[in-house]
Every structure is written in C-alpha cells, then in structure tokens.
Scaffold this active site. Structure first.
Site, mmCIF file in Angstrom:
data_model
loop_
_atom_site.group_PDB
_atom_site.id
_atom_site.type_symbol
_atom_site.label_atom_id
_atom_site.label_comp_id
_atom_site.label_asym_id
_atom_site.label_seq_id
_atom_site.Cartn_x
_atom_site.Cartn_y
_atom_site.Cartn_z
ATOM 1 N N SER A 98 0.833 -1.188 0.000
ATOM 2 C CA SER A 98 0.000 0.000 0.000
ATOM 3 C C SER A 98 0.881 1.258 0.000
ATOM 4 C CB SER A 98 -0.953 -0.069 1.197
ATOM 5 O OG SER A 98 -1.922 0.925 1.160
ATOM 6 N N HIS A 123 -2.281 -1.286 -4.508
ATOM 7 C CA HIS A 123 -3.743 -1.317 -4.633
ATOM 8 C C HIS A 123 -4.274 0.110 -4.626
ATOM 9 C CE1 HIS A 123 -4.433 -1.678 0.043
ATOM 10 N NE2 HIS A 123 -3.788 -0.593 -0.289
#
Length: 193
Positions: A98, A123
């Site tokens: 992330s 993501h």
C-alpha cells in the site's frame, strides 16, 4: 511495548550508548518498520530534514518494512523525499504494501531496491466513511481524486501506462522482488550492501 536495542560504542573518551535508530541515523539510514501514520510520518520527515541539513550532497537510505497506512501521512513523507536535496535511496526488506510500496517507488531513480524475499503490494486507496449521504458523497469524490493522483505518480515512476496502473491497482496486486523490478516499482533486487 516496543523493545529498542542499544548499541555501545567505545571512544577515546569512554563508552557511548545509542538506541539503534539513532546509531543508524548517524550512517544516514532511516528505518520505516511499521504502519504509516501521523507519528511515523513526522519522525521520518524530521529525519530526512535533519540529514539534509547535515550534508545536502550525501544520499539518504530509507529501509521499508511496512504494511502501508494513512495516505496523507505517506504523502508528507513522499513530498519531503522529493523536496530534500540528497537522493533518497529506498530498500524494501520484508513487505512494502500500500503506502509502503508507494514510498518504495518514490526513491531516487536508479536507487530503488528490494531484498530477494521481499514482497510488494499495490492497490487503490481504501476509505471507510459514515455519516450523511452528502458527506459520504464528498468523501467518495475525494478518494477518487486521490486514487487518480496516486495512479498518475505510479505511472510516472514505473513508466507503465495509466490504464495498466488503474487495472493493476483495482485489487490487491502482490509482486515478488523480481516481479516488482520487471514492473518498474524498483530498479534492482539486491543481496549484498
């Protein structure tokens, strides 16, 4: 409670004790080994600024083992990495997921690394909002704008077309160190310092 080891150095004037993070900082090493939040961002930003003031021409090494975290906190680190004069070399050890992967990719071109068994995950931004419908709509619009900004930066730093980034960040996308190199998130997989 976190255990922080101490290092004892012998000098001509006796012994000196450092917590391990302060000792690493002496060698221009910053370690981000937890979730990215306001506290960790403030510490990393302060260390980047301090190291720049110590020597603006010498590289800084940011080691990352992080599950990610707050976008705004991560962007404070990202902006500071781009702002300071020294190149910031990034090294993934363990996991950069992330916002952790975003910061890994934010290293100076040619100086973004991962150890062989590292894992990198990209993501789209996460958000959880509740409240009145109007407020939820405002937050939803904001997160879409943030998604667009992050994807644009990923595209710029990896050389991948924005459409590929959008598709690959639609869901959790895990990559090995070698796959992250092929993708353009890092420049090299390293085994030795």
């Amino acid at each position: 409670m976190s255990l922080v080891p101490y290092v004892i150095e012998q000098t001509s004037r006796g012994e000196r004790s450092y917590d391990i993070y302060s000792r690493l900082l002496k060698d221009r090493v910053i370690f981000l080994g937890e979730e990215v939040n306001d506290t960790t961002a403030s510490l990393v930003v302060a260390q980047l600024l301090f190291l720049e003031s110590e020597d603006p021409d010498k590289d800084i090494y940011l080691y990352i083992n992080s599950p990610g975290g707050s976008i705004t906190s991560g962007m404070a680190i990202y902006d500071t990495m781009q702002y300071v004069k020294p190149d910031v070399s990034t090294i993934c050890i363990g996991m950069a997921a992330s916002m952790g992967s975003f910061l890994l990719t934010a290293g100076a071109p040619g100086k973004r690394f991962a150890l062989p068994n590292s894992e990198i995950m990209i993501h789209q931004p996460l958000g959880g909002f509740k409240g009145q419908a109007t407020d939820i709509g405002i937050h939803a619009q904001r997160i879409l704008e943030i998604k667009k900004k992050l994807n644009s930066i990923y595209s710029e730093r990896t050389g991948k077309p924005i459409e590929v980034i959008e598709k690959d960040t639609d869901r959790d996308h895990f990559l090995s160190a070698e796959e992250a190199k092929e993708y353009g998130l890092i420049d090299e997989v390293i085994t030795k310092h």
